[in-house]
Enzyme design. Sequence first.
Site, PDB file in Angstrom:
ATOM      1  N   GLU A  21      10.637 -16.604  -3.352  1.00 18.47           N
ATOM      2  CA  GLU A  21      10.824 -15.452  -2.473  1.00 18.47           C
ATOM      3  C   GLU A  21      12.218 -14.854  -2.652  1.00 18.47           C
ATOM      4  O   GLU A  21      12.388 -13.629  -2.642  1.00 18.47           O
ATOM      5  CB  GLU A  21      10.655 -15.864  -1.009  1.00 18.47           C
ATOM      6  CG  GLU A  21       9.251 -16.289  -0.642  1.00 18.47           C
ATOM      7  CD  GLU A  21       9.162 -16.730   0.790  1.00 18.47           C
ATOM      8  OE1 GLU A  21       8.533 -15.995   1.580  1.00 18.47           O
ATOM      9  OE2 GLU A  21       9.724 -17.792   1.149  1.00 18.47           O
ATOM     10  N   TYR A  53      15.950   9.481  14.338  1.00 10.99           N
ATOM     11  CA  TYR A  53      15.093   8.442  13.762  1.00 10.99           C
ATOM     12  C   TYR A  53      15.192   8.369  12.251  1.00 10.99           C
ATOM     13  O   TYR A  53      14.921   7.329  11.658  1.00 10.99           O
ATOM     14  CB  TYR A  53      13.644   8.562  14.233  1.00 10.99           C
ATOM     15  CG  TYR A  53      13.015   9.919  14.101  1.00 10.99           C
ATOM     16  CD1 TYR A  53      12.532  10.378  12.887  1.00 10.99           C
ATOM     17  CD2 TYR A  53      12.889  10.734  15.213  1.00 10.99           C
ATOM     18  CE1 TYR A  53      11.946  11.619  12.779  1.00 10.99           C
ATOM     19  CE2 TYR A  53      12.301  11.983  15.119  1.00 10.99           C
ATOM     20  CZ  TYR A  53      11.829  12.423  13.896  1.00 10.99           C
ATOM     21  OH  TYR A  53      11.247  13.658  13.792  1.00 10.99           O
ATOM     22  N   GLU A  73      12.097 -13.956  11.633  1.00 10.89           N
ATOM     23  CA  GLU A  73      12.638 -13.903  12.993  1.00 10.89           C
ATOM     24  C   GLU A  73      14.097 -13.436  12.964  1.00 10.89           C
ATOM     25  O   GLU A  73      14.517 -12.620  13.796  1.00 10.89           O
ATOM     26  CB  GLU A  73      12.557 -15.283  13.667  1.00 10.89           C
ATOM     27  CG  GLU A  73      11.152 -15.743  13.978  1.00 10.89           C
ATOM     28  CD  GLU A  73      10.456 -16.477  12.837  1.00 10.89           C
ATOM     29  OE1 GLU A  73       9.449 -17.155  13.113  1.00 10.89           O
ATOM     30  OE2 GLU A  73      10.900 -16.385  11.669  1.00 10.89           O
ATOM     31  N   LYS A  98       5.101  -9.340   6.977  1.00 11.96           N
ATOM     32  CA  LYS A  98       5.311  -9.995   5.683  1.00 11.96           C
ATOM     33  C   LYS A  98       3.933 -10.197   5.049  1.00 11.96           C
ATOM     34  O   LYS A  98       3.376 -11.293   5.056  1.00 11.96           O
ATOM     35  CB  LYS A  98       6.047 -11.326   5.890  1.00 11.96           C
ATOM     36  CG  LYS A  98       6.537 -11.972   4.627  1.00 11.96           C
ATOM     37  CD  LYS A  98       7.374 -13.210   4.957  1.00 11.96           C
ATOM     38  CE  LYS A  98       7.874 -13.875   3.707  1.00 11.96           C
ATOM     39  NZ  LYS A  98       8.694 -15.068   4.009  1.00 11.96           N
TER      40      LYS A  98
END
EC number: 4.1.2.25
Length: 119
Positions: A21, A53, A73, A98
């Site tokens: 990863e 934004y 997290e 993910k």
Amino acid sequence: MDRVALRGLKARGHHGVFPKEREEGQTFIVDLVLGLDTRPAAADDDLTKTVHYGIVAEEVVAVVEGEPVNLIETLAEHIAQVCLKHDVVREVEVCVHKPDAPITVPFDDVTVTITRSRV
């Protein structure tokens, strides 16, 4: 409280606990819901009295593309803190997707959703 939502922000990051990863990276998708009072901006039709934004989107993508972390997290927390740096934003809900997580069984998505607000 009013809401401004950004859905489906996509960026490539190198987050995760596994070497593959970190080396190869993967796509992360972020959904945001920003809580703020839009009345001052609406009353004066003034962008400076609301959250831009487009800028938030760029900042969030920079976090995803930036320094790797082990956990989504942690990534969600970093994104929330960036959003709360905008003075008009009182709270934020961050959902990090993910979709290419290293799971050995068929799945559609993995997400972590957090809500943070000013104390």
